[in-house]
Design an enzyme around this catalytic site. Structure first.
Site, PDB file in Angstrom:
ATOM      1  N   SER A  64      60.795  63.337 140.308  1.00  0.00           N
ATOM      2  CA  SER A  64      59.972  63.132 141.492  1.00  0.00           C
ATOM      3  C   SER A  64      58.516  63.416 141.080  1.00  0.00           C
ATOM      4  CB  SER A  64      60.567  63.781 142.444  1.00  0.00           C
ATOM      5  OG  SER A  64      61.795  63.684 142.593  1.00  0.00           O
TER       6      SER A  64
HETATM    7  N1  SAH Z   1      65.922  66.527 140.851  1.00  0.00           N
HETATM    8  C1  SAH Z   1      65.303  65.477 139.771  1.00  0.00           C
HETATM    9  C2  SAH Z   1      65.163  64.353 140.365  1.00  0.00           C
HETATM   10  C3  SAH Z   1      66.474  63.461 140.207  1.00  0.00           C
HETATM   11  S1  SAH Z   1      66.388  61.954 140.624  1.00  0.00           S
HETATM   12  C4  SAH Z   1      64.330  66.016 138.877  1.00  0.00           C
HETATM   13  O1  SAH Z   1      63.874  67.016 139.235  1.00  0.00           O
HETATM   14  O2  SAH Z   1      64.135  65.389 137.835  1.00  0.00           O
HETATM   15  C5  SAH Z   1      68.049  61.792 141.655  1.00  0.00           C
HETATM   16  C6  SAH Z   1      69.109  62.057 140.665  1.00  0.00           C
HETATM   17  O3  SAH Z   1      70.290  62.131 141.660  1.00  0.00           O
HETATM   18  C7  SAH Z   1      69.578  61.169 139.623  1.00  0.00           C
HETATM   19  O4  SAH Z   1      69.391  61.862 138.470  1.00  0.00           O
HETATM   20  C8  SAH Z   1      70.742  60.492 140.097  1.00  0.00           C
HETATM   21  O5  SAH Z   1      71.779  60.447 138.980  1.00  0.00           O
HETATM   22  C9  SAH Z   1      71.428  61.834 140.935  1.00  0.00           C
HETATM   23  N2  SAH Z   1      72.473  61.323 141.860  1.00  0.00           N
HETATM   24  C10 SAH Z   1      72.484  60.537 142.737  1.00  0.00           C
HETATM   25  N3  SAH Z   1      73.401  60.383 143.523  1.00  0.00           N
HETATM   26  C11 SAH Z   1      74.515  61.530 143.058  1.00  0.00           C
HETATM   27  C12 SAH Z   1      75.488  62.210 143.581  1.00  0.00           C
HETATM   28  N4  SAH Z   1      76.255  61.638 144.641  1.00  0.00           N
HETATM   29  N5  SAH Z   1      75.860  63.440 142.975  1.00  0.00           N
HETATM   30  C13 SAH Z   1      74.908  63.984 142.066  1.00  0.00           C
HETATM   31  N6  SAH Z   1      73.873  63.413 141.576  1.00  0.00           N
HETATM   32  C14 SAH Z   1      73.437  62.081 142.115  1.00  0.00           C
END
Ligand code: SAH
Length: 217
Positions: A64
């Site tokens: 993000s």
């Molecule tokens: N916090 C992260 C940004 C992540 S983007 C950072 O600092 O880089 C969102 C993430 O959520 C993705 O990696 C995606 O695979 C994950 N995601 C989406 N649905 C999910 C779920 N039900 N359980 C776990 N992870 C999930």
């Protein structure tokens, strides 16, 4: 490779993107000064690692925008002794920020390769107050509950009930909620058997896919 001054890039990010936009929590700003954001992206993105935007991390997912990570962290209102649950490990950058500020961080990620990569970066940087699990984060992480704070870093259609169930009374959940192409960053406070929600601002996240999120297409 060009000789990049990551310390200078990081300082500028904190001043121009965070302080200038109203992020004021000292703990949050100090964490952003410390965590080497470029370590969480591939080398081809080193030059733009401290830019004012999200970046791709593989599997169609993103790390993000720095301001959004800071705002969400500030919304958690952490003091230092909390146990925090994150849903959506992604690159692990948000986790590193949380590891700097709170006591224990637990994070759940759907994709095994992202989880493994984040784990190896965090280990290499010396963090030890965290654990990562591969699975459906909309169901939380029951074994380690209850949590003082929960942060969801993917866009949800609504509040996953399991997450509220695993929170301590008075705890906070920060979650982007809304449609697939735009959400509202929302802070949910657990008060006994009820919750109080307040809206922070508009935002744009990849979808939260799981049993209490969006269904897989
Ligand atoms: N916090 C992260 C940004 C992540 S983007 C950072 O600092 O880089 C969102 C993430 O959520 C993705 O990696 C995606 O695979 C994950 N995601 C989406 N649905 C999910 C779920 N039900 N359980 C776990 N992870 C999930």
């Amino acid at each position: 490779m060009k000789n990049l001054d990551f310390d200078m890039m990081r300082r500028r990010m904190v001043e121009e993107q965070l302080i200038a936009r109203g992020i004021a929590d000292r703990k949050v700003l100090e964490a952003f000064m410390k965590v080497p954001r470029h370590e969480f992206v591939r080398e081809e993105f080193f030059e733009s690692a401290y830019g004012d935007h999200p970046l791709p991390i593989g599997n169609n997912q993103t790390i993000s925008q720095p301001y959004m990570v800071a705002l969400m962290t500030e919304c958690l209102g952490l003091k230092g002794d909390e146990r925090v649950l994150e849903i959506g490990t992604g690159s692990g950058y948000q986790m590193a920020i949380l590891c700097q500020i709170a006591k224990e961080i637990y994070s759940v990620e759907r994709f095994k390769d992202l989880a493994e990569n984040a784990d190896s970066v965090l280990k290499r940087l010396g963090y030890a107050n965290y654990a990562i699990k591969v699975g459906d984060g909309t169901l939380g992480w029951e074994d380690r509950a209850p949590y003082d704070a929960v942060i969801v870093t993917a866009g949800a259609p609504g509040i996953p009930r399991s997450l509220v169930g695993q929170m301590k009374d008075g705890g906070r959940l920060v979650i982007p909620m809304g449609g697939e192409f735009g959400q509202v960053l929302t802070v949910v406070r657990k008060k006994g058997d009820t919750v109080e929600a307040s809206e922070v601002c508009g935002c744009m996240f990849v979808p939260l896919i799981g049993r209490e999120g969006w269904q897989k297409k």
